[in-house]
Design a protein around this motif. Structure first.
Motif, PDB file in Angstrom:
ATOM      1  N   UNK A 102      39.921  40.343  44.297  1.00  0.00           N
ATOM      2  CA  UNK A 102      41.401  40.612  44.930  1.00  0.00           C
ATOM      3  C   UNK A 102      42.268  39.682  45.077  1.00  0.00           C
ATOM      4  N   UNK A 103      42.005  38.451  45.039  1.00  0.00           N
ATOM      5  CA  UNK A 103      42.872  37.065  44.839  1.00  0.00           C
ATOM      6  C   UNK A 103      43.287  37.127  43.306  1.00  0.00           C
ATOM      7  N   UNK A 104      42.429  37.281  42.503  1.00  0.00           N
ATOM      8  CA  UNK A 104      42.863  37.169  40.970  1.00  0.00           C
ATOM      9  C   UNK A 104      43.789  38.199  40.740  1.00  0.00           C
ATOM     10  N   UNK A 105      43.539  39.453  41.186  1.00  0.00           N
ATOM     11  CA  UNK A 105      44.483  40.570  40.859  1.00  0.00           C
ATOM     12  C   UNK A 105      45.798  40.174  41.561  1.00  0.00           C
ATOM     13  N   UNK A 106      45.898  39.724  42.728  1.00  0.00           N
ATOM     14  CA  UNK A 106      47.152  39.685  43.368  1.00  0.00           C
ATOM     15  C   UNK A 106      47.817  38.350  42.740  1.00  0.00           C
ATOM     16  N   UNK A 107      46.886  37.274  41.997  1.00  0.00           N
ATOM     17  CA  UNK A 107      47.695  36.338  41.293  1.00  0.00           C
ATOM     18  C   UNK A 107      48.297  36.793  40.009  1.00  0.00           C
ATOM     19  N   UNK A 108      47.471  37.775  39.440  1.00  0.00           N
ATOM     20  CA  UNK A 108      47.857  38.355  38.258  1.00  0.00           C
ATOM     21  C   UNK A 108      49.238  39.073  38.323  1.00  0.00           C
TER      22      UNK A 108
END
Length: 111
Positions: A102-108
């Motif tokens: 989830x953190x990675x997707x938000x960062x993307x």
């Protein structure tokens, strides 16, 4: 949960000459009816309502020898604790991986 395996189906083998003599003496005294064969014999006879034969004697002895194994729940306790720890760690790892995704997707999205 599967049934516990019975490790011993035979009598315990005496480890020394003295122990062998003791076992033989007890059996001879019991066969001559100078000593009771089994401490719980009277209760078993009252419960079964029949005279005991040699097979009953063997079954009662084996039951008494294995009695402590059936009452000992330490191995079961360890298995349950191990399974619980495995489940908790699995859940923690799954949650952590999901959180990191989830953190990675938000960062993307913001990049």
């Amino acid at each position: 949960m599967p049934q516990k395996p019975i490790n011993k189906l035979k009598y315990k083998i005496p480890k020394s000459k003295e122990h062998l003599l003791e076992v033989i003496q007890k059996q001879v005294l019991a066969d001559l009816r100078l000593e009771k064969k089994v401490r719980k014999e009277n209760m078993l006879i009252r419960w079964s309502g029949k005279k005991r034969d040699r097979v009953d004697d063997i079954l009662v002895r084996e039951l008494q020898e294995e009695d402590e194994e059936w009452k000992d729940f330490t191995r079961d306790e360890v298995e349950v604790k191990d399974q619980l720890v495995d489940d908790i760690i699995h859940d923690l790892l799954t949650d952590t991986v999901q959180y990191m995704i989830n953190i990675y997707r938000k960062k993307q999205r913001f990049s």
